[in-house]
Design an enzyme around this catalytic site. Sequence first.
Site, short mmCIF file in Angstrom:
data_model
loop_
_atom_site.label_atom_id
_atom_site.label_comp_id
_atom_site.label_asym_id
_atom_site.label_seq_id
_atom_site.Cartn_x
_atom_site.Cartn_y
_atom_site.Cartn_z
N LYS A 24 1.39 -45.63 -24.69
CA LYS A 24 1.50 -44.29 -24.09
C LYS A 24 0.12 -43.70 -23.86
O LYS A 24 -0.14 -43.10 -22.81
CB LYS A 24 2.35 -43.38 -24.97
CG LYS A 24 2.56 -41.96 -24.43
CD LYS A 24 3.47 -41.90 -23.20
CE LYS A 24 3.47 -40.56 -22.49
NZ LYS A 24 4.24 -39.49 -23.14
N LYS A 48 -3.33 -32.34 -24.14
CA LYS A 48 -2.99 -32.77 -25.51
C LYS A 48 -3.04 -34.29 -25.60
O LYS A 48 -3.66 -34.85 -26.53
CB LYS A 48 -1.58 -32.27 -25.86
CG LYS A 48 -1.17 -32.53 -27.30
CD LYS A 48 0.34 -32.80 -27.43
CE LYS A 48 0.64 -34.25 -27.22
NZ LYS A 48 2.05 -34.61 -27.29
#
Lengths: 298, 298
Positions: A175, A243
């Site tokens: 990811k 983030k």
Amino acid sequence: MADDAGVVGFIGLGIMGKPMARNLRSAGFELVVHSRSPGPVDELVQAGARRASSPAEVAAASDTLITMLPDTPDVEAVLFGDDGAAGALREGSLVIDMSTISPLATRDFATRLASNGVAFLDAPVSGGEKGAVEATLSIMIGGATEDVERARPLFAAMGKTIVHVGDSGAGQVAKACNQLVVASTIEAVAEALTLAKRAGVDPAHVREALLGGFAGSKIMEIHGQRMLDGNFEPGFRARLHLKDARIVLDTAHGLGVPVPAFEPVAEALSRLVDQGDGELDHSALITLVQRSAEDSAT
Amino acid sequence: MADDAGVVGFIGLGIMGKPMARNLRSAGFELVVHSRSPGPVDELVQAGARRASSPAEVAAASDTLITMLPDTPDVEAVLFGDDGAAGALREGSLVIDMSTISPLATRDFATRLASNGVAFLDAPVSGGEKGAVEATLSIMIGGATEDVERARPLFAAMGKTIVHVGDSGAGQVAKACNQLVVASTIEAVAEALTLAKRAGVDPAHVREALLGGFAGSKIMEIHGQRMLDGNFEPGFRARLHLKDARIVLDTAHGLGVPVPAFEPVAEALSRLVDQGDGELDHSALITLVQRSAEDSAT
């Protein structure tokens, strides 16, 4: 299906978590849910889920526990904090964290749970709210094969592309790689389309000319079009990509991997959020390039 | 077809130019050729082309003149230098520059030729030697529509995707944008796959997991695979991409367009060439990332 997974606990009914939990319920799984805001919990209860008042209470009632939370500290708090799940999970149960969090912290969580006889999978997703609602998420999984197999019916109820990437942490690593490549490609397309425009060439024609060749990508197709339209409805919010960019940087710095071209992209995301555009789609990165090109022209 | 274009002059029979000229000849065009090295000229003469001893001699014999040269100064010398083409071109003739050169210089060349009644198209290509040999090049064209139409049979003999991007210089602008996006995407894939590997995850699995989603691109597919195989046979040479990167930077700086994420990519190409790897495929950018990751680990 519900037999294999037993009772499924679900913690974190946000933009992504709520539709994911709903899809599990629709597929017939017995659900116990918990979330900070009561609204989504009420909705799931109406759909037939049971309510729990703390992570520990969810854990005590679950054979499999799914977490879908904003960031690394949230997952840590839900698992290991006061009233956390870890103390209440039964030996032999399985935790599946589908949040996007630090790969290094993930491995630590897996180790700590393993010492209690609890299995752990990291299974972050891509595909956004749309993918969550339509159960077409891509799910990138790290962990032991037997646990992935055990959880497969759950994954199948929430996603379409289910890839077992490797051992614990491998899902989060994939990811992070995904978010690195996506942000860098968005920035490259933004720089190129701005260059075209400032050179007096229609960026729509440039996008078209480039799509069929080596510069062609999903980002050029989708985000390139958003940039041409100036349509920055998310999509995926810049704030969330920032983030994730920090997770990429922490991981890269932690491992001593240089990411010289990603560093300025992360800075640009940070600038975009700082100036109050964190709720826009990440393709709004082009507005920074455009603005400094205009400033330099005046 | 040969009727529309009249006699076609071709200057620059290098790796790209030679097969392009050969394809024109195969399509039945009457050719006059010139190049610095005699070997390729001999080959084209054997295929039925006429030999000329200078750019001016090619120009005097041609209705349409194609140039396929390494860099901006080469095109300038061939057109406007001693024995250059410009002085010998007939009014109403057409120059098509298929080299990859500066968009800003291109506009200047077009203006200078226009004052002699000579039309000009910039028509850089992508697709590499393979595309040149197989006549499947992508051709990005800047110039007037009537000139593009006039040249279309020639383009059709050399390429497959023929896009009229805009006015004079627009082809070079599109090509610069292409080279920006390609190099930046290669670097992003290189950083991501190195990150995966250093995190103990099989980069082949990461590439596979990412290909279907937003991180998917032609570069992830083709160059990602080259990186996994450590196969840096060109493809497209790093040395030539560095040349193109300098065109991108000159154009961006000239127009005041910031390219903060492309700057370190151009630096990396420069480092790769400086260390003697300029003849490798541009996907060898990953070796720089790998090497500094290894250095930081020791």
